[in-house]
Write a protein that holds these residues in place. Structure first.
Motif, PDB file in Angstrom:
ATOM      1  N   SER A 186       1.005  -1.651   0.138  1.00  9.86           N
ATOM      2  CA  SER A 186      -0.229  -0.234   0.051  1.00  9.86           C
ATOM      3  C   SER A 186       0.826   1.624  -0.435  1.00  9.86           C
ATOM      4  CB  SER A 186      -1.483   0.128   1.028  1.00  9.86           C
ATOM      5  OG  SER A 186      -0.163   0.040   2.531  1.00  9.86           O
ATOM      6  N   GLY A 187       2.407   1.202   0.196  1.00  7.93           N
ATOM      7  CA  GLY A 187       3.138   1.952   0.926  1.00  7.93           C
ATOM      8  C   GLY A 187       3.151   2.810   1.718  1.00  7.93           C
ATOM      9  N   LEU A 188       2.985   2.734   2.691  1.00  6.80           N
ATOM     10  CA  LEU A 188       3.204   2.669   4.192  1.00  6.80           C
ATOM     11  C   LEU A 188       4.474   2.375   4.692  1.00  6.80           C
ATOM     12  CD1 LEU A 188      -0.382   1.881   6.600  1.00  6.80           C
ATOM     13  CD2 LEU A 188       0.322   4.209   5.680  1.00  6.80           C
ATOM     14  N   ARG A 189       5.021   1.404   3.652  1.00  7.23           N
ATOM     15  CA  ARG A 189       6.882   1.498   4.058  1.00  7.23           C
ATOM     16  C   ARG A 189       6.868   0.762   3.309  1.00  7.23           C
ATOM     17  NH1 ARG A 189       7.852  -0.052   8.655  1.00  7.23           N
ATOM     18  NH2 ARG A 189       6.440  -0.394   9.669  1.00  7.23           N
ATOM     19  N   THR A 190       8.223   1.253   2.938  1.00  7.57           N
ATOM     20  CA  THR A 190       9.033   1.029   1.116  1.00  7.57           C
ATOM     21  C   THR A 190       9.876   0.191   1.680  1.00  7.57           C
ATOM     22  OG1 THR A 190       9.673   3.331   1.138  1.00  7.57           O
ATOM     23  CG2 THR A 190      10.977   2.463  -0.041  1.00  7.57           C
ATOM     24  N   ARG A 219      11.029  -4.706  -5.898  1.00  8.58           N
ATOM     25  CA  ARG A 219      10.111  -3.737  -6.668  1.00  8.58           C
ATOM     26  C   ARG A 219       8.989  -4.406  -6.779  1.00  8.58           C
ATOM     27  NH1 ARG A 219       8.890  -4.169 -12.060  1.00  8.58           N
ATOM     28  NH2 ARG A 219       9.455  -1.715 -12.529  1.00  8.58           N
ATOM     29  N   ILE A 220       7.807  -3.384  -6.229  1.00  6.10           N
ATOM     30  CA  ILE A 220       6.816  -3.589  -6.858  1.00  6.10           C
ATOM     31  C   ILE A 220       6.010  -3.149  -7.803  1.00  6.10           C
ATOM     32  CG2 ILE A 220       4.720  -3.344  -6.021  1.00  6.10           C
ATOM     33  CD1 ILE A 220       5.924  -3.151  -2.811  1.00  6.10           C
ATOM     34  N   SER A 221       4.988  -3.266  -8.551  1.00  9.07           N
ATOM     35  CA  SER A 221       4.553  -2.343  -9.600  1.00  9.07           C
ATOM     36  C   SER A 221       3.172  -2.586  -9.568  1.00  9.07           C
ATOM     37  CB  SER A 221       5.171  -2.869 -10.852  1.00  9.07           C
ATOM     38  OG  SER A 221       4.761  -4.233 -11.297  1.00  9.07           O
ATOM     39  N   TYR A 222       2.171  -2.173 -10.444  1.00  5.28           N
ATOM     40  CA  TYR A 222       0.449  -1.811 -10.302  1.00  5.28           C
ATOM     41  C   TYR A 222       0.913  -1.082 -11.344  1.00  5.28           C
ATOM     42  CZ  TYR A 222      -3.549  -0.143  -8.433  1.00  5.28           C
ATOM     43  OH  TYR A 222      -4.950   0.386  -8.165  1.00  5.28           O
ATOM     44  N   THR A 233       7.054   1.447  -6.372  1.00  3.42           N
ATOM     45  CA  THR A 233       7.884   0.602  -4.982  1.00  3.42           C
ATOM     46  C   THR A 233       8.601   1.857  -4.433  1.00  3.42           C
ATOM     47  OG1 THR A 233       9.568  -0.363  -6.674  1.00  3.42           O
ATOM     48  CG2 THR A 233      10.422  -0.497  -4.195  1.00  3.42           C
ATOM     49  N   LYS A 234       8.306   3.328  -4.364  1.00  2.25           N
ATOM     50  CA  LYS A 234       8.792   4.780  -3.671  1.00  2.25           C
ATOM     51  C   LYS A 234       7.729   4.867  -3.713  1.00  2.25           C
ATOM     52  CE  LYS A 234      13.492   3.607  -3.579  1.00  2.25           C
ATOM     53  NZ  LYS A 234      15.486   4.086  -4.004  1.00  2.25           N
ATOM     54  N   ARG A 235       5.962   4.551  -4.346  1.00  2.18           N
ATOM     55  CA  ARG A 235       5.499   5.583  -3.622  1.00  2.18           C
ATOM     56  C   ARG A 235       4.331   5.832  -2.952  1.00  2.18           C
ATOM     57  NH1 ARG A 235       1.704   5.150  -9.643  1.00  2.18           N
ATOM     58  NH2 ARG A 235       3.396   6.358 -10.855  1.00  2.18           N
ATOM     59  N   SER A 236       3.987   7.043  -2.465  1.00  2.00           N
ATOM     60  CA  SER A 236       2.980   7.409  -0.728  1.00  2.00           C
ATOM     61  C   SER A 236       1.926   6.311  -0.509  1.00  2.00           C
ATOM     62  CB  SER A 236       3.574   8.820  -0.685  1.00  2.00           C
ATOM     63  OG  SER A 236       1.887   8.911  -1.575  1.00  2.00           O
ATOM     64  N   GLY A 293      -6.470   4.131  -6.709  1.00  7.13           N
ATOM     65  CA  GLY A 293      -7.020   2.932  -6.528  1.00  7.13           C
ATOM     66  C   GLY A 293      -6.870   1.769  -5.582  1.00  7.13           C
ATOM     67  N   VAL A 294      -5.617   1.785  -4.545  1.00  8.84           N
ATOM     68  CA  VAL A 294      -5.464   0.942  -3.557  1.00  8.84           C
ATOM     69  C   VAL A 294      -5.784   0.881  -2.323  1.00  8.84           C
ATOM     70  CG1 VAL A 294      -3.529  -0.095  -2.444  1.00  8.84           C
ATOM     71  CG2 VAL A 294      -2.963   0.286  -5.134  1.00  8.84           C
ATOM     72  N   ARG A 295      -6.745   0.398  -2.026  1.00  9.36           N
ATOM     73  CA  ARG A 295      -8.030   0.144  -1.025  1.00  9.36           C
ATOM     74  C   ARG A 295      -7.120  -0.881   0.439  1.00  9.36           C
ATOM     75  NH1 ARG A 295     -11.090   4.547  -2.240  1.00  9.36           N
ATOM     76  NH2 ARG A 295      -9.655   6.296  -3.185  1.00  9.36           N
ATOM     77  N   ARG A 296      -7.179  -0.068   1.364  1.00  8.86           N
ATOM     78  CA  ARG A 296      -6.631  -1.220   2.800  1.00  8.86           C
ATOM     79  C   ARG A 296      -7.721  -1.462   3.870  1.00  8.86           C
ATOM     80  NH1 ARG A 296      -1.370  -2.014   5.687  1.00  8.86           N
ATOM     81  NH2 ARG A 296      -2.497  -3.213   6.407  1.00  8.86           N
ATOM     82  N   THR A 297      -7.682  -2.071   4.697  1.00 12.97           N
ATOM     83  CA  THR A 297      -8.412  -1.918   6.111  1.00 12.97           C
ATOM     84  C   THR A 297      -7.360  -2.603   6.597  1.00 12.97           C
ATOM     85  OG1 THR A 297      -9.475  -4.397   5.731  1.00 12.97           O
ATOM     86  CG2 THR A 297     -10.592  -2.108   4.803  1.00 12.97           C
ATOM     87  N   PHE A 298      -7.595  -2.282   8.261  1.00  8.77           N
ATOM     88  CA  PHE A 298      -6.005  -2.548   8.962  1.00  8.77           C
ATOM     89  C   PHE A 298      -7.005  -3.830  10.055  1.00  8.77           C
ATOM     90  CE2 PHE A 298      -5.438   1.317   7.070  1.00  8.77           C
ATOM     91  CZ  PHE A 298      -4.169   1.670   7.176  1.00  8.77           C
ATOM     92  N   GLN A 299      -5.785  -4.081  10.970  1.00 11.64           N
ATOM     93  CA  GLN A 299      -6.113  -4.754  11.643  1.00 11.64           C
ATOM     94  C   GLN A 299      -6.652  -4.558  12.827  1.00 11.64           C
ATOM     95  OE1 GLN A 299      -2.607  -7.053  12.254  1.00 11.64           O
ATOM     96  NE2 GLN A 299      -3.313  -9.246  13.329  1.00 11.64           N
TER      97      GLN A 299
END
Ligand SMILES: Nc1ncnc2c1ncn2[C@@H]1O[C@H](COP(=O)(O)OP(=O)(O)O)[C@@H](O)[C@H]1O
Ligand SMILES: [Mg+2]
Length: 270
Positions: free
Chosen positions: A67-71, A76-79, A85-88, A96-102
């Motif tokens: 999700s970009g919270l951590r580098t 390498r990550i592509s989307y 890889t280094k995007r915020s 369009g990347v969404r997440r829910t947390f623990q």
């Protein structure tokens, strides 16, 4: 189902992505701890991928990194065909990347409705969603559609009766559903769910499963689901990946992974 805006679905000038998300040898270290170890994973639009593994396996860290919270420390990550890889996290969310947390992260002082509207404020790209109510007719129309969409999602998540209640007044099950509603209100392209059923009752869990299935089928949303409810994972996911100590030990159909001896030995038990 009425979740989503057309821009979030594949197509519309894009080529169809065979691979939406690709992790190539991603490693994340915290000092001496290797939380994620050379993780390579490729996920296509519409796939629902269950990510299993014991506590400490690196599942949450993997979601943080995607999700970009951590580098990542390496890899390498592509989307959608781009190197992220280094995007915020903020920029990824806009794409369009969404997440829910623990642990849920609802804004307690805002109502259910307002919580769900937060990502729509982002998706107007800083032009000001609430401000649009006062502006150009076409923007007003767009805004009305977004509001209707939010109401539909709230309804589909079983939250219509508490739409105007402050989030802080909800029991944990409804809070988790609220967080889910907020994550899916504009039909994400990639949805990352971290233990979404914890705190949910049987019926709420079924409802959540149904919503995930519809998102993947109707909008081609790719879903990564970290979850300890193995039955839920096996019945919902099209593919299951098992991580142990930061590395993938199995990747296949639910049936393949469930009968994999290494997965049984290190996670599922006998
Ligand atoms: N912020 C952090 N600082 C140091 N170590 C961390 C941090 N976050 C996670 N870890 C460590 O990384 C490993 C993986 O953790 P995590 O990704 O939370 O696993 P999981 O979600 O599979 O339970 C664990 O050993 C955990 O203690
Ligand atoms: Mg975790």
């Amino acid at each position: 189902m009425s979740i989503g805006m057309p821009s979030a679905s594949p197509g519309q000038g894009d080529s169809v992505w065979h691979t939406l998300l690709e992790l190539d040898c991603v490693t994340v270290r915290f000092g001496g701890i290797t939380a994620v170890n050379k993780l390579s994973l490729s996920i296509a639009a519409g796939e629902i991928v269950g990510l299993l593994g014991p506590n400490g396996a690196g599942k949450t860290t993997a979601l943080d990194t995607i999700s970009g919270l951590r580098t990542p420390t390496a890899g390498r990550i592509s989307y959608a065909g781009e190197d992220i890889t280094k995007r915020s996290a903020h920029r990824n969310a806009r794409n369009g990347v969404r997440r829910t947390f623990q642990r849920h992260q609802a804004f307690g002082w805002l109502s259910v409705e307002e919580n769900v509207l937060v990502p729509l404020e982002w998706s107007t790209r800083g032009r000001g969603f609430f401000g649009d109510l006062l502006r150009l007719p076409h923007r007003q129309r767009q805004t009305r559609e977004l509001l209707q969409n939010a109401a539909a999602v709230i309804d589909e998540c079983g939250l219509a009766d508490v739409a105007t209640a402050p989030a802080s007044s909800l029991p944990i099950g409804q809070l988790r559903l609220l967080e889910f509603a907020r994550a899916v209100v504009d039909a994400p392209r990639l949805l990352l769910l971290d233990e979404p059923t914890s705190g949910l009752g049987t019926r709420e869990t079924e409802q959540l499963g149904e919503l995930v299935r519809k998102l993947a089928a109707d909008f081609g949303t790719a879903v990564v689901l970290v979850e300890h409810d193995v039955d839920f994972v096996m019945s919902l996911c099209t593919r299951v990946v098992c991580m142990v100590q930061g590395a993938v030990i199995a990747d296949g159909t639910p049936a393949e992974v469930q009968s994999n001896p290494e997965v049984i030995a290190s996670y599922l038990g006998s």
